[in-house]
Write a protein that holds these residues in place. Structure first.
Motif, short mmCIF file in Angstrom:
data_model
loop_
_atom_site.label_atom_id
_atom_site.label_comp_id
_atom_site.label_asym_id
_atom_site.label_seq_id
_atom_site.Cartn_x
_atom_site.Cartn_y
_atom_site.Cartn_z
N PHE B 83 0.83 -1.22 0.00
CA PHE B 83 0.00 0.00 0.00
C PHE B 83 0.86 1.25 0.00
O PHE B 83 0.52 2.25 -0.64
CB PHE B 83 -0.96 0.02 1.20
CG PHE B 83 -2.01 -1.03 1.12
CD1 PHE B 83 -2.75 -1.19 -0.04
CD2 PHE B 83 -2.26 -1.87 2.19
CE1 PHE B 83 -3.72 -2.17 -0.13
CE2 PHE B 83 -3.23 -2.87 2.11
CZ PHE B 83 -3.95 -3.01 0.95
N ARG B 84 1.98 1.19 0.73
CA ARG B 84 2.86 2.36 0.72
C ARG B 84 3.41 2.59 -0.67
O ARG B 84 3.65 3.71 -1.10
CB ARG B 84 4.01 2.18 1.72
CG ARG B 84 3.58 2.32 3.17
CD ARG B 84 4.76 2.23 4.11
NE ARG B 84 5.55 3.44 4.19
CZ ARG B 84 6.81 3.56 3.85
NH1 ARG B 84 7.48 2.53 3.38
NH2 ARG B 84 7.44 4.71 3.96
N GLY B 87 -0.32 3.62 -2.89
CA GLY B 87 -1.26 4.67 -2.49
C GLY B 87 -2.55 4.04 -2.01
O GLY B 87 -2.69 2.83 -2.02
N PRO B 88 -3.51 4.87 -1.55
CA PRO B 88 -4.73 4.33 -0.94
C PRO B 88 -5.62 3.60 -1.94
O PRO B 88 -5.51 3.83 -3.15
CB PRO B 88 -5.44 5.58 -0.41
CG PRO B 88 -4.94 6.69 -1.26
CD PRO B 88 -3.53 6.34 -1.61
N SER B 89 -6.51 2.74 -1.45
CA SER B 89 -7.35 1.98 -2.38
C SER B 89 -8.69 2.65 -2.67
O SER B 89 -9.42 2.20 -3.54
CB SER B 89 -7.54 0.54 -1.90
OG SER B 89 -7.88 0.48 -0.54
N ASN B 90 -9.03 3.75 -1.98
CA ASN B 90 -10.33 4.35 -2.27
C ASN B 90 -10.29 5.41 -3.37
O ASN B 90 -11.29 5.68 -4.00
CB ASN B 90 -10.96 4.94 -1.00
CG ASN B 90 -10.12 5.99 -0.32
OD1 ASN B 90 -8.90 6.05 -0.50
ND2 ASN B 90 -10.75 6.84 0.46
N TYR B 91 -9.15 6.03 -3.56
CA TYR B 91 -9.00 6.98 -4.67
C TYR B 91 -7.66 6.69 -5.35
O TYR B 91 -6.74 6.17 -4.72
CB TYR B 91 -8.92 8.43 -4.18
CG TYR B 91 -10.05 8.88 -3.29
CD1 TYR B 91 -11.35 8.96 -3.77
CD2 TYR B 91 -9.80 9.26 -1.98
CE1 TYR B 91 -12.37 9.39 -2.95
CE2 TYR B 91 -10.82 9.70 -1.15
CZ TYR B 91 -12.11 9.76 -1.64
OH TYR B 91 -13.11 10.18 -0.82
N HIS B 93 -5.10 8.26 -5.61
CA HIS B 93 -4.30 9.37 -5.12
C HIS B 93 -2.88 8.90 -4.78
O HIS B 93 -2.60 7.72 -4.81
CB HIS B 93 -4.95 9.97 -3.88
CG HIS B 93 -6.11 10.86 -4.20
ND1 HIS B 93 -7.02 11.27 -3.25
CD2 HIS B 93 -6.51 11.42 -5.36
CE1 HIS B 93 -7.93 12.04 -3.82
NE2 HIS B 93 -7.65 12.15 -5.10
N GLY B 94 -2.04 9.86 -4.45
CA GLY B 94 -0.67 9.51 -4.12
C GLY B 94 0.05 9.07 -5.37
O GLY B 94 -0.09 9.66 -6.43
N GLU B 97 -1.88 8.56 -8.68
CA GLU B 97 -2.25 9.79 -9.37
C GLU B 97 -1.08 10.25 -10.22
O GLU B 97 -1.24 10.61 -11.38
CB GLU B 97 -2.53 10.83 -8.29
CG GLU B 97 -3.15 12.10 -8.73
CD GLU B 97 -3.53 12.91 -7.49
OE1 GLU B 97 -4.58 13.55 -7.54
OE2 GLU B 97 -2.78 12.88 -6.49
#
Ligand code: HEM
Ligand code: SF4
Lengths: 555, 102
Positions: B83-84, B87-91, B93-94, B97
């Motif tokens: 995950f690091r 990035g997050p799994s809901n958008y 992002h990070g 993106e």
């Protein structure tokens, strides 16, 4: 709404200037992270998995439209266009840059907001009933008392570096909407038989690794004694609370180890000492604070447009049935705006949505908003005749989901998607459960059912007090989800029972479905809620539904 | 016999943005795990860690994370590091993106 005075404003300006200098010194390398960390935490700035996170206090969840609009600005200008409302009635920004945080804090100060004491071992943001000032079942508005406690605790020299954090909640209604019994200290405004108002004080509640329900330490405290009494509790705990082990440092452990009688005796002794030092200035302050919370002058008008829409429009009716609550003034309603559209991240609102809610509060809601610990936004006072227009606007901005108190109105902490402490994800589990039950079209038939999910043992998602609680864990390097059943977050508070072995990430939604199917089977009637059924039949039939394989082996 | 050393990468967050970063073999900080130096020797790992920790004006929260060799450089062995890395799994992002914008 409470308006900051010159003193508060100057205090915030000075504090922000101080932090701006500290950030500059961190960036130029003259402060190490070890030196800087306590300073940033004092200003609500965490470092999470992918970025910094700024936690902004929304004291007792109360906001006006200018403040909500400013939060939208922060989201847009310095974050990724959204904010996350939390179970502590705060808002968190997940993507700020360290170098932007001083500007963000200045922007907050413009509308009397800040991030002070949203982290660290201090008295945290005071929480309260999200229907405060509006509910039909409240004795009085609990917020002046909450504000008094906020002012007393902010920057209180004795309570800045305690053994652990300390959380206070205030309630004044027949129904507990603030999870009072899960707080370190709860103040419940009550009336005695003589008709006088006073305070019932509970201490020692808390979730996390050793969940406990608060106990009554004082059944009826006279109003003038509130601050010296709370101060006595906090200082007794600060003195005798354990510091050898941070997991045993919260007051719940102190109460557990010493017993409530012993703590009461110590608090009484301390109280006798410090009571005389409170000369009544706090009572004058409370009286002054109360004037800021004077109820708006509610307009009186016929509710015919509401009645007509209710009869004619089934979508409006479904929304009204779930998302409205009884207001203390008959022709008004309390509106809960769901931030839980099916499949969306619980508690996240976009800048556009925040601005919409602010505009609606300004136009129809006497300029008031509240954040609930259930991660929704409330317009506490809306005249019923405005509801059809308001609903139409909400629809345009994806804010009209009719699911308050239903299975998709899930609390979920950020979990492994954001939180550095997490052991598993929480958000996608919530998203999938909500989507699944929306597909099944069972939600309204199931009725009142609370699912709460935490991404680790710290229980920020309140899973212990959920009807169906889900705790994400790391089992041998994979995400695993443990289920607890029968928790309750109200006056009849109760820690849920563990159902048995956990479930893998792709098994958790079917597991929840089996529990719900069992409930639909077991309930006496559609009126019997999940919790009532659970209390009647106990864990075993649900266990049988959850672990059919184990049943087969026994057979 | 000594216990086998699990290969590691050095990871941290960038001081200003907070982004997840990794130390490369040529002493750069990369946002891409596949470019990280995969360290297979324990003593070397400790030295690199000390060096990384001394860079206080650029990075924060330095630590050694387990990793394994993959086709295109190091890969995570645990979902947290995965995950690091993404990035997050809901958008999206990070990191995701940033990749979408390439
Ligand atoms: C920066 C991210 C967070 C960190 C590091 C964090 C840390 C913690 C820790 C360590 C505890 C356990 C306290 C104890 O038992 O001593 C806790 C409890 C709790 N946190 Fe968080 N938390 C975070 C985010 C949140 C969020 C997003 C919420 C709201 C959604 C929240 C609300 C709570 C609540 C309600 C509890 C349980 C009540 C209690 O303190 O007993 N926290 N948190
Ligand atoms: S419960 Fe754990 S994962 Fe969730 S926000 Fe709290 S600390 Fe983070």
């Amino acid at each position: 709404m409470y308006k900051y005075n010159d003193f508060d404003t100057a205090f915030l300006a000075e504090r922000n200037a101080q932090f701006r200098a500290q950030v500059a010194r961190r960036i130029d390398g003259s402060l190490t992270e070890d030196e800087f960390k306590p300073l940033r935490l004092m200003n609500g700035l965490y470092l999470q998995l992918h970025a910094y996170m700024l936690r902004v206090a929304v004291p007792y969840g109360s906001l006006n439209s200018a403040q909500m609009t400013q939060l939208a600005l922060l989201a847009e200008k310095w974050d990724k266009g959204y904010g996350h409302f939390t179970t502590r009635q705060n808002i968190q920004f997940n993507w700020p840059k360290l170098s932007d945080v001083p500007d963000m804090l200045d922007a907050l100060a413009e509308v009397g907001m800040h991030a002070i004491q949203t982290s660290g071992n201090t008295i945290r943001n005071v929480t309260s009933d999200h229907f405060a000032g509006a509910a039909a079942d409240e004795i009085e508005d609990p917020r002046p008392v909450a504000e008094l406690i906020r002012q007393w605790s902010t920057d209180h020299p004795e309570f800045q570096f305690m053994g652990r954090k300390f959380k206070i909640a205030v309630g004044a209604a027949a129904k507990d909407r603030a999870v009072l019994k899960a707080h370190d200290l709860a103040v419940r405004i009550v009336q005695n038989v003589a008709g006088e108002t006073g305070y019932q004080i509970l201490i020692g509640g808390g979730l996390g690794r050793t969940p406990m329900v608060g106990q009554v330490i004082n059944d009826f405290l006279p109003r003038a004694d509130l601050l010296p009494y709370i101060e006595s509790v906090v200082s007794v705990w600060n003195q005798i609370g354990r510091r050898d082990n941070k997991y045993k440092a919260r007051i719940k452990i102190t109460v557990h180890e010493h017993g409530i009688e012993d703590i009461r005796a110590r608090v009484d002794a301390r109280f006798a000492l410090i009571r005389p030092t409170f000369t009544g200035a706090d009572q004058e302050l409370l009286a002054e604070i109360k004037t800021h919370f004077a109820a708006p002058i509610f307009r009186s008008a016929p509710t015919t447009t509401y009645d007509a829409a209710y009869d004619a429009d089934p979508v409006f009716r479904a929304w009204a049935d779930t998302n409205l609550a009884e207001h203390r003034v008959g022709d008004h309603a309390i509106v809960t705006i769901s931030i839980k559209k099916h499949g969306a991240t619980p508690g996240d609102a976009s800048a556009d949505q925040m601005r919409t809610m602010a505009d609606l509060a300004a136009q129809y809601g006497y300029d008031e908003l509240r954040i609930s610990h259930e991660q929704n936004v409330i317009l506490p006072h809306v005249h019923k005749s405005d509801l059809p227009a308001l609903h139409a606007r909400l629809k345009q901005h994806d804010l009209a989901t009719a699911n308050i108190g239903l299975i998709s109105d899930i609390i979920a902490c950020p979990g492994m998607d954001y939180c550095a402490l997490a052991t598993a994800r929480a958000i996608p589990v919530a998203e999938q459960i909500a989507t699944r039950f929306d597909d099944l079209k069972l939600e309204h038939d199931i009725g009142h059912l609370q699912i709460k999910i935490s991404g680790c043992i710290n229980a920020c998602g309140h899973h212990h007090v959920a009807h169906i609680g889900i705790l994400g864990l790391d089992r041998a390097g994979v995400e695993n989800y443990q289920i607890t059943l029968g928790g309750d977050a109200t006056w009849t508070a109760n820690i849920g029972e563990r159902a048995g072995p956990g479930f893998a990430y792709d098994e958790i939604v079917p597991a929840v479905e089996r529990i719900v199917a069992a409930y639909l089977d077991l309930r006496n009637s559609a009126e019997e809620t999940f919790l009532e059924t659970y209390r009647r039949v106990g864990l075993s039939p649900f266990k049988a539904a959850l672990y059919p394989e184990a049943q087969k082996k026994v057979a | 016999m000594a216990r086998a050393f699990t290969p590691k990468v050095i990871t941290a967050n960038a001081l200003i943005e907070g982004d997840v970063i990794y130390l490369t073999a040529d002493d750069q900080w990369s946002r891409d795990l596949s470019q990280a130096e995969l360290i297979t020797d324990e003593a070397h790992a400790q030295l690199r860690l000390l060096d990384a920790e001394s860079q206080v004006a650029e990075v924060v929260g330095v630590y050694l994370a387990d990793a394994k060799p993959g086709e295109n450089g190091p890969e995570p062995t645990h979902f947290r590091e995965d995950f690091r890395r993404t990035g997050p799994s809901n958008y999206a992002h990070g990191k995701q993106e940033a990749e979408a914008n390439v």
